[in-house]
Design a protein around this motif. Structure first.
Motif: not given
Length: 583
Positions: A116, A304-305, A90, A120, A231-234, A300-301
């Motif tokens: 980071y 995290a973003e 998060h 992308e 995994r990659t988040f944004s 988390e969904p």
């Protein structure tokens, strides 16, 4: 990844306030006989009352049953045999131009690193941070005790296994001070597990906290956590600080981990706010510490973003002897950058808004206390030319016409309300009462156009259900109230105008034969979401038993907030909220 937790070795009223809302009968309804727009009297040297209407929604949302089973796929996390895999990811705001990334791993030796970048696939920057664990004693509240006890994600221990954990007579001699013979449920510890029993303590996964600095405003960054990320988040940084910068804020509180909690989280995820505010009572772990893990996995969904800020509530600080231990360890705040002496209160500038978040009634707040004195200093330092919108958030509401939690924050209100009015606070966000309520501008329980608008948003989905009954006679200061579940949005459009919306989450269906967290049998009936999507553009029609709404996701209450007239302006250049219907 499945964390081994403690004894894992044993293996969730259609509004007539909004113009033209459809009811179940398909009629068009309007608020209690007439125009719902508040009308302000002509301003004079004296504070004049506001002539306006009040309304109570007649929609009644069926309650949810309780926590979702830990076998629910959203609560289990991402299965992995790699103990260094980042989980429960998060993001939150740090100091100016900072975002803090938090993740956990099963392996204490895992690297506290985040890679980071603004493109992308090109994570060319990196930052390292700190890692910690904490230990917490099991003190489950009455409604969470024997049937809901520690265990791995895969297996929920039975009552028998719980008894075995407390039955130290199986491995200790009678002479030991830790000896306890637990043969039936009545032998179980009534609240906190015995401190002498090593099974009474939960050890958290390793919590990694990494601060990303010198970030650009209104910029999307991609990131990955740990040394071997899969995994990659944004996330998107907030807009720059400034008076005319538009800002979108998501608002919720009293969330928990029920079927409706997930529905509300998905709604905020679709909304894509610049920042979400959670006004206390996060996980409803209530003394069962591993429920912080299941909440963080389930959310988390969203988390995290989407940037999130918090304040503590009673379920984070008191229920189940929580004492804020898990809350502070898992959800950092920008307290140091705002000159605070505690992570429980802080302030931050976001676009045109200066946000102040308080511990409120969960820490002393009277003249001379650290929280009070910091608040006085912070308010005095607000630059309203730069951040014309002053928003405060704490958990326990000043204004509440529900039968629950009446006048609970009166000492705090007596200590700080006049100062908040003089400072020109626009909006106060609270939770605690498990229903939605919005006030007109109010001061000392009297309509006053120089007072702030108060909203209670304790309808995030907690297992205790909607709070009822309301007081039969709705107070004059109460603009709208509904015993339901939902989320709110604050959309600041300019230095002088903002729109506040509350959106009900409705349309559920009864489903029997579900896992019952109380009995451990498949004998529960839950109200589960029905329909599609969940975003503002998706009001997918559905038919719902025992639910008198026609739409799943509908804006029920919507008002326009303006800065107060010049006569209200005291020590700041722009002050609190005047409200009118925006439709």
């Amino acid at each position: 990844m499945r964390f081994v937790i403690a004894a894992a070795a044993l293996a969730l009223l259609s509004s007539h306030h909004q113009l033209g809302i459809s009811t179940a009968a398909g009629t068009r309804a309007y608020a209690a006989s007439g125009d719902v727009s508040p009308v302000l009297e002509n301003a004079t040297a004296q504070n004049k009352p506001i002539k306006t209407k009040s309304a109570t929604g007649d929609y009644l949302r069926p309650t949810c049953v309780g926590h979702l089973s830990v076998d629910h796929p959203r609560l289990r996390g991402k299965p992995s045999d790699d103990r260094t895999e980042a989980e429960q990811v998060h993001v939150t705001l740090g100091g100016p131009n900072e975002v803090v990334v938090v993740f956990v791993t099963a392996d204490y030796r895992a690297e506290s690193v985040v890679r980071y970048g603004s493109k992308e696939g090109e994570l060319t920057s990196s930052a390292t941070g700190t890692r910690r664990t904490y230990t917490q004693r099991f003190c489950p509240e009455t409604f969470q005790r024997a049937p809901v006890m520690p265990g791995s994600y895969k297996v929920v221990p039975s009552r028998e296994d719980t008894m075995r954990l407390q039955n130290t007579s199986e491995w200790l001699p009678p002479e030991s001070a830790a000896y306890a013979k637990v043969m039936t449920e009545t032998d179980l510890a009534p609240f906190c597990w015995p401190y002498t029993n090593e099974n009474s303590y939960y050890e958290s996964p390793t919590i990694h906290t990494v601060t990303l600095t010198d970030l650009l405003p209104s910029t999307t960054y991609f990131y990955a956590c740990g040394s071997t990320p899969t995994r990659t988040f944004s996330f998107k940084t907030p807009p720059p600080v400034g008076p005319e910068v538009p800002l979108r804020v998501g608002i919720w509180a009293d969330v928990g981990q029920s079927n409706v909690s997930l529905l509300n989280a998905d709604s905020l995820m679709a909304y894509k706010a610049d920042v979400n505010l959670l006004a206390g009572d996060v996980s409803y772990a209530d003394g069962t510490p591993w429920r912080w893990d299941t909440w963080s996995s389930a959310m988390e969904p969203l988390l995290a973003e989407n940037l999130q800020l918090y304040c503590p509530g009673n379920h984070d600080m008191a229920s189940g002897a929580e004492h804020g231990l898990s809350y502070i360890a898992r959800f950092p705040s920008p307290w140091q950058s705002s000159g605070s002496s505690s992570p429980l209160w802080y302030s931050i500038d976001i676009g045109p808004m200066h946000l102040i978040s308080l511990a409120g009634t969960y820490s002393p707040i009277f003249p001379g206390s650290a929280q009070y004195e910091w608040l006085m200093d912070d308010i005095a330092g607000v630059n309203r030319a730069l951040t014309p919108w002053l928003v405060l958030m704490w958990h326990t509401p000043f204004y509440n016409s529900n039968s629950h939690h009446q006048l609970e924050a009166e000492p705090m209100r007596g200590a700080i309300e006049e100062r908040l009015v003089r400072a020109g606070v626009n909006l106060v966000i609270s939770g605690h009462v498990h229903s939605y309520e919005r006030s007109h501008p109010v001061r000392n329980f009297t309509l006053d156009e120089c007072g702030p608008m108060h909203v209670v948003v304790g309808d995030g989905g907690n297992y205790e259900g909607p709070a009822l009954p309301w007081h039969d006679e709705q107070p004059e200061w109460s603009a709208f109230r509904e015993a339901s579940y939902g989320t709110a949005r604050l959309e600041i459009q300019s230095s002088t105008k903002a729109v506040f919306k509350w959106t009900r989450q409705a349309c559920v269906r009864r489903k029997s034969g579900m896992f019952n967290v109380w009995s451990h049998e498949n004998d529960a009936t839950y109200y589960v979401p029905q329909g599609g999507g969940g975003g503002d553009g998706d009001a997918g029609p559905c038919a719902t038993e025992d639910d008198n709404s026609e739409t799943r996701h509908v804006t029920v209450d919507e008002v326009l907030i303006r800065q107060h007239p010049a006569r209200c302006r005291g020590e700041h250049r722009s002050t609190a909220a005047a409200v009118e219907t925006s439709k």
